[in-house]
Design a protein around this motif. Structure first.
Motif, PDB file in Angstrom:
ATOM      1  N   ASP A  13       0.853  -1.248  -0.002  1.00  0.00           N
ATOM      2  CA  ASP A  13       0.100  -0.143  -0.112  1.00  0.00           C
ATOM      3  C   ASP A  13       0.792   1.263  -0.041  1.00  0.00           C
ATOM      4  OD1 ASP A  13      -1.829   2.019   0.238  1.00  0.00           O
ATOM      5  OD2 ASP A  13      -2.767   1.092   2.313  1.00  0.00           O
ATOM      6  N   ASP A  14       0.798   1.909  -1.129  1.00  0.00           N
ATOM      7  CA  ASP A  14       1.527   3.335  -1.211  1.00  0.00           C
ATOM      8  C   ASP A  14       1.092   4.327  -0.163  1.00  0.00           C
ATOM      9  OD1 ASP A  14       3.416   2.563  -3.345  1.00  0.00           O
ATOM     10  OD2 ASP A  14       2.473   4.185  -4.613  1.00  0.00           O
ATOM     11  N   ASP A  15      -0.067   4.272   0.361  1.00  0.00           N
ATOM     12  CA  ASP A  15      -0.552   4.968   1.349  1.00  0.00           C
ATOM     13  C   ASP A  15      -0.297   4.901   2.903  1.00  0.00           C
ATOM     14  OD1 ASP A  15      -1.389   7.117  -0.546  1.00  0.00           O
ATOM     15  OD2 ASP A  15      -3.150   5.797  -0.958  1.00  0.00           O
ATOM     16  N   PHE A  16       0.357   3.679   3.127  1.00  0.00           N
ATOM     17  CA  PHE A  16       0.363   3.191   4.382  1.00  0.00           C
ATOM     18  C   PHE A  16       1.871   3.816   5.060  1.00  0.00           C
ATOM     19  CE2 PHE A  16       2.449   0.022   7.555  1.00  0.00           C
ATOM     20  CZ  PHE A  16       1.317  -0.069   8.458  1.00  0.00           C
ATOM     21  N   PRO A  17       1.672   4.334   6.451  1.00  0.00           N
ATOM     22  CA  PRO A  17       2.537   5.186   6.929  1.00  0.00           C
ATOM     23  C   PRO A  17       3.628   4.320   7.340  1.00  0.00           C
ATOM     24  CG  PRO A  17       0.688   5.083   8.163  1.00  0.00           C
ATOM     25  CD  PRO A  17       0.271   4.666   6.977  1.00  0.00           C
ATOM     26  N   ILE A  44       2.647  17.909   2.383  1.00  0.00           N
ATOM     27  CA  ILE A  44       2.123  16.553   2.870  1.00  0.00           C
ATOM     28  C   ILE A  44       1.643  16.498   4.320  1.00  0.00           C
ATOM     29  CG2 ILE A  44       3.709  15.184   1.361  1.00  0.00           C
ATOM     30  CD1 ILE A  44       5.845  14.987   3.494  1.00  0.00           C
ATOM     31  N   THR A  45       0.926  15.774   4.735  1.00  0.00           N
ATOM     32  CA  THR A  45       0.419  15.730   6.167  1.00  0.00           C
ATOM     33  C   THR A  45       0.529  14.363   6.613  1.00  0.00           C
ATOM     34  OG1 THR A  45      -1.451  17.195   5.631  1.00  0.00           O
ATOM     35  CG2 THR A  45      -1.476  15.938   7.795  1.00  0.00           C
ATOM     36  N   PRO A  46       1.818  14.121   7.495  1.00  0.00           N
ATOM     37  CA  PRO A  46       2.037  12.799   7.908  1.00  0.00           C
ATOM     38  C   PRO A  46       1.156  12.288   9.056  1.00  0.00           C
ATOM     39  CG  PRO A  46       3.530  14.457   9.053  1.00  0.00           C
ATOM     40  CD  PRO A  46       2.776  14.950   7.969  1.00  0.00           C
ATOM     41  N   LEU A  47       0.817  10.985   8.926  1.00  0.00           N
ATOM     42  CA  LEU A  47       0.115  10.282   9.974  1.00  0.00           C
ATOM     43  C   LEU A  47       0.754  10.385  11.107  1.00  0.00           C
ATOM     44  CD1 LEU A  47      -1.681   7.560   7.924  1.00  0.00           C
ATOM     45  CD2 LEU A  47      -2.749   9.639   8.728  1.00  0.00           C
ATOM     46  N   ARG A  48       0.015  10.160  12.543  1.00  0.00           N
ATOM     47  CA  ARG A  48       0.855  10.088  13.538  1.00  0.00           C
ATOM     48  C   ARG A  48       0.653   8.718  14.089  1.00  0.00           C
ATOM     49  NH1 ARG A  48       3.644  15.048  15.553  1.00  0.00           N
ATOM     50  NH2 ARG A  48       2.774  16.480  14.117  1.00  0.00           N
TER      51      ARG A  48
END
Length: 116
Positions: A13-17, A44-48
């Motif tokens: 998954d390209d969107d998996f952090p 970009i907005t990184p996930l936490r």
């Protein structure tokens, strides 16, 4: 995507952090400060993580790499972020346009064969 999702699916998954700030910075050959700056510029907005640490996806790293290329060529970071945003929007618009053209072509092709 949840914790129940199989690991193999998350890795594809390209969107998996998947990447920490330190790892992301090392992969890009930049500093955590650069990643914070492009985050502040809303590129970009990184996930936490549960602990509040920034986590980046492969897609976000590609975006950050493009911004870094522009900055390395002397473009101010705010301008580089805006350029990357516009490039991304243009690419999406072109993709949608191609889908509409394909659908229109298929529709006209099927209507033309029905009359014969």
């Amino acid at each position: 995507m949840t914790a129940d999702t199989p690991l193999s699916d998350r890795l594809d998954d390209d969107d998996f952090p998947a990447y920490t700030m330190g790892r992301a910075a090392a992969m890009l050959g930049t500093t955590p400060g650069f990643l914070r700056a492009i985050g502040e510029a809303r590129l970009i907005t990184p996930l936490r993580s549960e602990g509040g640490h920034r986590r980046y996806s492969r897609y976000q790293l590609r975006i950050a790499a493009r911004a870094r290329e522009l900055v390395d060529r002397g473009t101010p970071i705010e301008a580089a972020c805006r350029i990357v945003i516009l490039e991304d929007q243009l690419e999406e618009a072109q993709r949608i346009n191609a889908e509409y053209r394909r659908a229109a072509s298929e529709a006209s092709g099927s209507s033309g064969s029905a009359s014969g």
